[in-house]
Write a protein that holds these residues in place. Structure first.
Motif, PDB file in Angstrom:
ATOM      1  N   HIS A  11       0.868  -1.177   0.000  1.00 34.93           N
ATOM      2  CA  HIS A  11       0.000   0.000   0.000  1.00 34.93           C
ATOM      3  C   HIS A  11       0.904   1.225   0.000  1.00 34.93           C
ATOM      4  O   HIS A  11       1.297   1.730   1.043  1.00 34.93           O
ATOM      5  CB  HIS A  11      -0.903  -0.007   1.238  1.00 34.93           C
ATOM      6  N   PRO A  12       1.276   1.728  -1.191  1.00 31.40           N
ATOM      7  CA  PRO A  12       2.249   2.821  -1.256  1.00 31.40           C
ATOM      8  C   PRO A  12       1.765   4.138  -0.668  1.00 31.40           C
ATOM      9  O   PRO A  12       2.588   4.944  -0.217  1.00 31.40           O
ATOM     10  CB  PRO A  12       2.536   2.953  -2.750  1.00 31.40           C
ATOM     11  N   HIS A  13       0.454   4.350  -0.680  1.00 33.78           N
ATOM     12  CA  HIS A  13      -0.073   5.620  -0.174  1.00 33.78           C
ATOM     13  C   HIS A  13      -1.195   5.324   0.823  1.00 33.78           C
ATOM     14  O   HIS A  13      -2.382   5.458   0.527  1.00 33.78           O
ATOM     15  CB  HIS A  13      -0.571   6.490  -1.327  1.00 33.78           C
ATOM     16  N   ALA A  14      -0.809   4.932   2.003  1.00 33.55           N
ATOM     17  CA  ALA A  14      -1.771   4.535   3.034  1.00 33.55           C
ATOM     18  C   ALA A  14      -2.075   5.706   3.956  1.00 33.55           C
ATOM     19  O   ALA A  14      -1.225   6.576   4.205  1.00 33.55           O
ATOM     20  CB  ALA A  14      -1.214   3.369   3.845  1.00 33.55           C
ATOM     21  N   THR A  15      -3.292   5.711   4.468  1.00 29.22           N
ATOM     22  CA  THR A  15      -3.697   6.664   5.503  1.00 29.22           C
ATOM     23  C   THR A  15      -4.526   5.906   6.531  1.00 29.22           C
ATOM     24  O   THR A  15      -4.917   4.756   6.305  1.00 29.22           O
ATOM     25  CB  THR A  15      -4.548   7.816   4.915  1.00 29.22           C
ATOM     26  N   VAL A  16      -4.827   6.564   7.635  1.00 25.77           N
ATOM     27  CA  VAL A  16      -5.673   5.915   8.639  1.00 25.77           C
ATOM     28  C   VAL A  16      -7.092   5.739   8.127  1.00 25.77           C
ATOM     29  O   VAL A  16      -7.885   5.001   8.724  1.00 25.77           O
ATOM     30  CB  VAL A  16      -5.689   6.728   9.954  1.00 25.77           C
ATOM     31  N   PRO A  70      -5.780  -0.190   7.463  1.00 23.42           N
ATOM     32  CA  PRO A  70      -5.809  -0.409   8.917  1.00 23.42           C
ATOM     33  C   PRO A  70      -4.460  -0.114   9.580  1.00 23.42           C
ATOM     34  O   PRO A  70      -3.914  -0.922  10.328  1.00 23.42           O
ATOM     35  CB  PRO A  70      -6.194  -1.891   9.028  1.00 23.42           C
ATOM     36  N   LEU A  71      -3.915   1.086   9.308  1.00 19.49           N
ATOM     37  CA  LEU A  71      -2.635   1.472   9.903  1.00 19.49           C
ATOM     38  C   LEU A  71      -2.681   1.413  11.420  1.00 19.49           C
ATOM     39  O   LEU A  71      -1.697   1.042  12.073  1.00 19.49           O
ATOM     40  CB  LEU A  71      -2.260   2.894   9.471  1.00 19.49           C
ATOM     41  N   ILE A  72      -3.821   1.790  11.976  1.00 21.15           N
ATOM     42  CA  ILE A  72      -3.928   1.901  13.427  1.00 21.15           C
ATOM     43  C   ILE A  72      -3.750   0.546  14.107  1.00 21.15           C
ATOM     44  O   ILE A  72      -3.523   0.483  15.327  1.00 21.15           O
ATOM     45  CB  ILE A  72      -5.290   2.532  13.806  1.00 21.15           C
ATOM     46  N   PHE A  86       3.562   8.097  20.100  1.00 19.07           N
ATOM     47  CA  PHE A  86       4.481   8.522  19.040  1.00 19.07           C
ATOM     48  C   PHE A  86       3.963   8.131  17.661  1.00 19.07           C
ATOM     49  O   PHE A  86       3.869   8.965  16.749  1.00 19.07           O
ATOM     50  CB  PHE A  86       5.848   7.882  19.300  1.00 19.07           C
ATOM     51  N   VAL A  87       3.619   6.857  17.474  1.00 19.21           N
ATOM     52  CA  VAL A  87       3.235   6.364  16.153  1.00 19.21           C
ATOM     53  C   VAL A  87       1.891   6.937  15.718  1.00 19.21           C
ATOM     54  O   VAL A  87       1.697   7.272  14.544  1.00 19.21           O
ATOM     55  CB  VAL A  87       3.217   4.821  16.132  1.00 19.21           C
ATOM     56  N   THR A  88       0.953   7.077  16.645  1.00 19.28           N
ATOM     57  CA  THR A  88      -0.351   7.641  16.280  1.00 19.28           C
ATOM     58  C   THR A  88      -0.205   9.054  15.747  1.00 19.28           C
ATOM     59  O   THR A  88      -0.792   9.412  14.716  1.00 19.28           O
ATOM     60  CB  THR A  88      -1.296   7.627  17.496  1.00 19.28           C
ATOM     61  N   GLU A  89       0.594   9.872  16.421  1.00 14.52           N
ATOM     62  CA  GLU A  89       0.789  11.239  15.937  1.00 14.52           C
ATOM     63  C   GLU A  89       1.499  11.228  14.585  1.00 14.52           C
ATOM     64  O   GLU A  89       1.175  12.033  13.703  1.00 14.52           O
ATOM     65  CB  GLU A  89       1.581  12.067  16.943  1.00 14.52           C
ATOM     66  N   ALA A  90       2.461  10.328  14.410  1.00 15.84           N
ATOM     67  CA  ALA A  90       3.149  10.249  13.118  1.00 15.84           C
ATOM     68  C   ALA A  90       2.168   9.918  12.002  1.00 15.84           C
ATOM     69  O   ALA A  90       2.190  10.540  10.926  1.00 15.84           O
ATOM     70  CB  ALA A  90       4.260   9.211  13.188  1.00 15.84           C
ATOM     71  N   TYR A  91       1.299   8.949  12.215  1.00 14.52           N
ATOM     72  CA  TYR A  91       0.310   8.596  11.198  1.00 14.52           C
ATOM     73  C   TYR A  91      -0.585   9.791  10.849  1.00 14.52           C
ATOM     74  O   TYR A  91      -0.888  10.041   9.682  1.00 14.52           O
ATOM     75  CB  TYR A  91      -0.586   7.468  11.701  1.00 14.52           C
TER      76      TYR A  91
END
Length: 652
Positions: free
Chosen positions: A138-143, A147-149, A182-187
């Protein structure tokens, strides 16, 4: 060369577990001058500081920073960021390790897609890892679109400039879930996130001593205080509505509901800790989550969330006891090669108490009574909803490499069937599936690597998503199917020891291939042309290499072709009669003649030249091995017979 990636490893008393981590970092395919490794020793008291200092003295790409113990991983990671000079930083835990090409692949993927964050495919060795996130690249993923979260561990690659721009660092001190914050804010603030799923980049390892920091029993009060900080990040960077509810649902599902269900709840010590954990979870549920959060959960999780919110601890335990008896089963129906691919037919359903689970045929979806009046009513609602949602049930087949836990989805076609189960109008909900495993592409588009691959079935039915092995095999079919030559490898489908689950042996099997059954009478040599039938499936003519050894080595090209009667393959090779005089030549076969280090299979043949003719006879070692095997079976049978007779006499 500028440094492309800085790998940051917080270290605290890893002991020998750090060795796999170190080895994987030193053998990365990225050129040594294009990455650096920064170990931040957080006050270790074992031999790790000296071990790392010696490593740094030998490797210019390695830096070690020593500091007093900070209590958790946040500060060591921040210290590593401050020391890093790479374009990207990658976080690795001291008891985990990377795939050999992880840094190179993740960096190239980041540059190709302009990503601030790259999430590399993970494999869990004794630890759970996200599954659905890594179905495909998935080259262009978002939340919103992926399912990045589901993946909030820090073991990812981050653009250093991005971290500095938004001033993102890990919370420090003795605390939990600093990586979630950290990771949530980065996403939520990244301009681009890419998910790389066709190569296992990160191996998440559970230590044999269960010494991983995340496996320690935690203080519920502190844990859920820290969890609220992650929820604060979501509230800061999203608006109220469906997206925020969906993101919140991740913590409700993973950190709360899943701790309060089935075997996981029942395994918690009943010494007050179980109840204390429940109370802290309930506090967050009531305080922070609106109805839209729990409303999007699967039925079983909705029930648990409702019982938590209503302070119904005893009903929660009773519901967990019922749910703990439910498990998926998957029965193999047929396993056969079709051309280049292995076709696996199976049926899958759920069992309760060891028996096929039955459902009311007229199950209807109704709004959840909030909360259910008792555990029995909760179970009845879940069962009815499962019937009503049967048209959404799915089944997947995954191959999981036994030693590394790397896993890949395989193409599956399936149908759903309601099967009558008795005269009371109840039914079984059965999924019929056929999976196609092409060894040349089964590892995310790449060939399967050598090793043992176990077959797992993943069933989504109603409120459950569960996995099981494919088996046991029926007694009538103890062999799966013949080994095959596919993609330059020898692939043997086989059934494991009882109970007998399906697995694939890739380029490891020797005796089980059946080559020892070949006899001299089966082999012909005419005009220098060797022809031998082999019990191998080949979909088409395949070039191979035949090696003759007798002190010296002679390699000749060969050809494997499908046998005319469909019984296997026929090996043909032109033998150089002038070169094989005077010795007994052993015969070996490689199905990957172009490999740098081809693997050879030994055939039970010896070739000699007599009267100008090449003659084949069975190798003495092979004949002896067969005689010894038969003798051993006879001896064991006699011993077992005597033991059984003696036991029967004593019992009488």
């Amino acid at each position: 060369m500028p440094v492309k990636v800085s790998v940051i490893v917080p270290v605290y008393n890893p002991g020998t577990y750090i060795e796999d981590c170190v080895s994987s970092l030193l053998r990365q395919s990225l050129p040594p001058d294009e990455y650096e490794v920064i170990f931040v020793d957080d006050g270790s008291t074992d031999g790790s500081p000296a071990r790392l200092d010696a490593l740094a003295a030998e490797n210019s790409r390695v830096t070690v920073v020593h500091q007093e113990n900070s209590g958790w991983s946040g500060k060591p990671r921040n210290v590593g960021i401050a020391a890093a000079v790479g374009e990207y930083v990658m976080f690795v835990d001291n008891d985990d390790y990377l795939g050999d090409e992880a840094l190179e692949r993740m960096y190239d993927y980041a540059v190709a897609n302009g990503a601030d964050v790259v999430v590399g495919k993970m494999a869990g060795r004794g630890r759970p890892v996200p599954v659905e996130l890594f179905r495909q690249n998935h080259p262009h993923a978002t939340v919103e679109n992926a399912p990045l979260i589901d993946s909030l561990t820090p073991h990812k690659m981050f653009r250093r400039e991005f971290l500095d721009k938004i001033e993102l660092r890990f919370p420090e001190g003795r605390r939990r879930l600093e990586d979630h914050v950290f990771v949530t804010e980065a996403y939520l603030r990244a301009d681009g996130v890419s998910v790389l799923s066709d190569y296992v980049c990160y191996y998440h390892v559970k230590r044999d001593d269960a010494g991983n920091a995340g496996f320690q029993r935690f203080d519920p009060v502190g844990y859920f205080k820290n969890l609220r900080e992650a929820l604060d990040v979501v509230e800061q960077y999203t608006e109220p509505g469906p997206l925020r509810d969906r993101l919140f649902r991740r913590w409700l599902r993973n950190e709360m509901v899943e701790r309060m269900r089935g075997r996981r709840l029942l395994a918690l010590p009943d010494d007050g800790y179980r109840r204390q954990l429940f109370e802290e979870i309930r506090g967050v549920v009531v305080e922070r989550f609106g109805p839209g959060v729990a409303g999007g959960l699967p039925p079983t999780q909705q029930v648990i969330a409702a019982l938590i919110a209503a302070d119904r601890f005893d009903d929660l335990v009773a519901f967990a006891t019922w749910e703990a008896g439910i498990a998926p089963t998957a029965a193999p129906l047929d396993v056969q090669w079709h051309g280049d691919a292995l076709r696996i037919a199976l049926s899958a359903e759920y069992a309760s108490g060891g028996e096929p689970m039955t459902f009311p045929a007229d199950g209807r979806a109704t709004p959840l009574e909030n909360p259910p009046r008792d555990a029995a009513a909760a179970a009845a609602w879940v069962v009815a909803d499962t019937v009503a949602a049967f048209e959404k049930a799915t089944v997947d087949l995954l191959l999981r490499e036994r030693s590394s836990a790397a896993q890949y989805f395989q193409p599956v076609k399936f149908t759903r069937e309601s099967v009558a189960a008795g005269a009371d109008g109840r039914v079984r909900l059965v999924l019929h599936a056929t999976a196609t495993v092409d060894p040349a592409t089964a590892a995310g588009g790449a060939p399967l690597g050598g090793g043992l691959w176990d077959v797992f079935i993943r069933v989504k039915l109603g409120g459950w998503t569960k996995e099981c092995r494919l088996g046991p095999v029926p007694r009538a079919g103890q062999t799966a199917t013949s080994p095959a030559v596919a993609g330059g490898r020898v692939v043997l489908p086989y059934w494991t020891k009882p109970p007998g689950n399906l697995a694939l042996d890739v380029d490891r099997a020797t005796k089980r291939l059946g080559l020892t059954r070949l006899t001299a009478a089966d082999v012909t040599v005419s005009g220098g042309l060797l022809r031998a039938p082999l019990p191998l499936h080949v979909p088409a003519e395949t070039k191979v290499l035949v090696r003759l050894t007798a002190g010296s080595v002679i390699d000749v090209p060969g050809l494997l072709s499908p046998a005319p009667d469909g019984s296997g393959a026929v090996l043909e090779a032109e033998l150089p009669a002038a070169d094989v005089r005077g010795s007994a030549w052993r015969v070996q076969l490689s199905v990957a003649p172009g490999a740098d280090e081809p693997r050879f299979l030994t055939l039970p043949l010896v070739l000699r030249v007599r009267a100008g003719r090449i003659l084949a006879r069975r190798a003495a070692g092979a004949s002896l091995a067969r005689r010894l095997a038969r003798r051993t079976r006879r001896t064991l049978g006699t011993m077992l017979g005597k033991w059984t007779s003696g036991f029967t006499a004593r019992k009488a």
